[in-house]
Scaffold this active site. Structure first.
Site, short mmCIF file in Angstrom:
data_model
loop_
_atom_site.label_atom_id
_atom_site.label_comp_id
_atom_site.label_asym_id
_atom_site.label_seq_id
_atom_site.Cartn_x
_atom_site.Cartn_y
_atom_site.Cartn_z
N ARG A 100 3.18 30.27 24.99
CA ARG A 100 2.66 29.03 24.40
C ARG A 100 2.10 28.20 25.55
O ARG A 100 2.84 27.73 26.41
CB ARG A 100 3.78 28.26 23.69
CG ARG A 100 3.36 26.96 23.01
CD ARG A 100 4.62 26.27 22.47
NE ARG A 100 4.33 25.06 21.75
CZ ARG A 100 4.30 24.97 20.42
NH1 ARG A 100 4.52 26.04 19.68
NH2 ARG A 100 4.07 23.82 19.81
N HIS A 127 -3.26 29.22 16.55
CA HIS A 127 -1.83 29.23 16.27
C HIS A 127 -1.55 30.28 15.19
O HIS A 127 -1.22 29.96 14.05
CB HIS A 127 -1.38 27.84 15.79
CG HIS A 127 0.09 27.59 15.93
ND1 HIS A 127 0.99 28.58 16.30
CD2 HIS A 127 0.84 26.46 15.74
CE1 HIS A 127 2.21 28.07 16.34
NE2 HIS A 127 2.14 26.79 16.01
N GLN A 130 1.84 30.36 13.10
CA GLN A 130 1.90 29.32 12.08
C GLN A 130 1.15 29.77 10.83
O GLN A 130 1.60 29.56 9.70
CB GLN A 130 1.31 28.02 12.61
CG GLN A 130 1.38 26.86 11.63
CD GLN A 130 2.80 26.41 11.36
OE1 GLN A 130 3.54 26.09 12.29
NE2 GLN A 130 3.20 26.38 10.09
N ASP A 222 -2.40 17.99 9.62
CA ASP A 222 -1.76 18.13 10.93
C ASP A 222 -1.89 16.80 11.65
O ASP A 222 -2.59 15.89 11.20
CB ASP A 222 -2.44 19.27 11.70
CG ASP A 222 -1.67 19.67 12.96
OD1 ASP A 222 -0.54 19.20 13.16
OD2 ASP A 222 -2.23 20.46 13.76
N CYS A 263 2.37 21.50 9.49
CA CYS A 263 3.03 22.39 10.44
C CYS A 263 4.14 21.70 11.22
O CYS A 263 4.95 22.40 11.86
CB CYS A 263 2.00 22.99 11.38
SG CYS A 263 1.06 21.77 12.32
N ARG A 291 8.90 30.11 9.58
CA ARG A 291 8.44 30.54 10.90
C ARG A 291 9.32 31.69 11.42
O ARG A 291 8.84 32.56 12.16
CB ARG A 291 8.48 29.37 11.88
CG ARG A 291 7.45 28.27 11.60
CD ARG A 291 6.02 28.74 11.86
NE ARG A 291 5.88 29.30 13.19
CZ ARG A 291 5.69 28.56 14.28
NH1 ARG A 291 5.61 27.23 14.20
NH2 ARG A 291 5.57 29.14 15.46
#
Length: 311
Positions: A100, A127, A130, A222, A263, A291
């Site tokens: 990440r 991502h 996600q 988001d 998210c 997740r």
């Protein structure tokens, strides 16, 4: 397919497989306890993380492995060791690498040199983990993906891009409402539109939030200011995105059975009202929980070489 760096890396069959595996891990979390037995998975985090860090650690543990979390100050990268050298060394010890960070180029360089699977756990551009969890959540709630429309409202950054790409591959309709200048990159939109043409879905871009959410099954947003956004842009971003707040008024234009997704982390009163995110139509915590099985599915599929990828 060795690595998962973007949602766009996946074929329709790949995505179907991941969702099937993830649903299986939902019902039987420890059904593959020896896949990573006596092996480690380094998790490199150059950005803060709650859901990704913990879900990945749990996924590795449920697959029988040991997660090892490291940051920029714990490796030799800060002292000049190259990414390819780091990748080769880590790959000689590990079963897979999860990263990440900020730059997509850095992740691509790591994957090119690493002899083991590399998973993008978030970059400035993508991502994919996600996106897999998001589609799993929609499928879990509605029973299927096709015939449903996702309306994404707000900043067309990494989460919006990966969601758009995955939804298009899956044959869903996806509409993005962003301010002028905040849409995903043109090449990402073109890719998603081409995939939607093949899969029976549709991709639509607009600047009008109400237009986007009409007939939508899912309304998604988001944060307005992401990790890595310069501080001097914060005020301008908030001003541009203020008309794109998801509140009860906007949700009222979606389908009666529409759900809300985010998210996380969320800023109540900014991109979403407290009434929406904490209301009965919100799936955000189910989405966050998903997740874990989604990450299990990705690791399992990569380690058993079951993903085709795009050639």
């Amino acid at each position: 397919m060795k690595d998962l760096l973007r949602a766009a890396d996946l074929t329709g069959d790949d995505l179907t497989l991941l969702l099937r595996l993830a649903a299986g891990f939902q019902t039987a979390p420890e059904s593959a306890p020896d896949l990573l037995a006596h092996r480690i998975v380094p998790m490199y985090f150059a950005k803060p993380s709650t859901r990704t860090r913990l879900s990945t650690a749990a996924a590795v543990t449920r697959l029988g492995g040991t997660p090892v979390s490291v940051g920029p100050d714990e490796l030799q990268l800060r002292r000049g060791e190259t990414i390819p050298d780091t990748a080769r060394v880590m790959g000689s010890y590990a079963a897979a690498i999860v990263i990440r960070t900020f730059s997509d180029t850095d992740v691509a360089d790591l994957a090119a040199a690493a002899p083991v699977p590399v998973v993008n756990a978030l970059t400035d551009g993508h991502h994919p983990l996600q996106a897999v969890a998001d589609l799993l959540t929609v499928q879990e709630h509605f029973g299927h993906l096709r015939g449903h429309r996702i309306a994404y409202v707000g900043d067309g950054g990494n989460v919006a891009r990966s969601l758009m790409e995955a939804a298009a591959i899956a044959g869903m309709d996806v509409t993005l409402a962003t301010p002028p200048g905040y849409a995903p990159p043109d090449e990402a939109v073109a890719f998603a539109a081409a995939q939607a043409d093949r899969s029976g879905g549709a991709v639509t871009l607009t600047n009008e939030p109400i237009e986007a959410v009409k007939n939508a099954s899912v309304v998604y947003t988001d944060v307005w200011v992401s990790m890595g956004d310069p501080d001097d842009q914060r005020e301008g971003r908030v001003r541009a995105l203020a008309p794109y707040r998801v509140d009860e008024r906007l949700m009222g234009h979606a389908r009666d059975d529409a759900v809300f997704m985010h998210c996380l982390p969320a800023h109540r009163g900014q991109e979403v009202s407290a009434e929406v995110i904490d209301g009965e139509r919100s799936l955000v915590f189910r989405q966050a929980a998903n997740r874990l099985p989604a990450t299990q599915a990705v690791l399992s599929a990569l380690l058993t070489e079951r993903l085709e990828g795009r050639r």
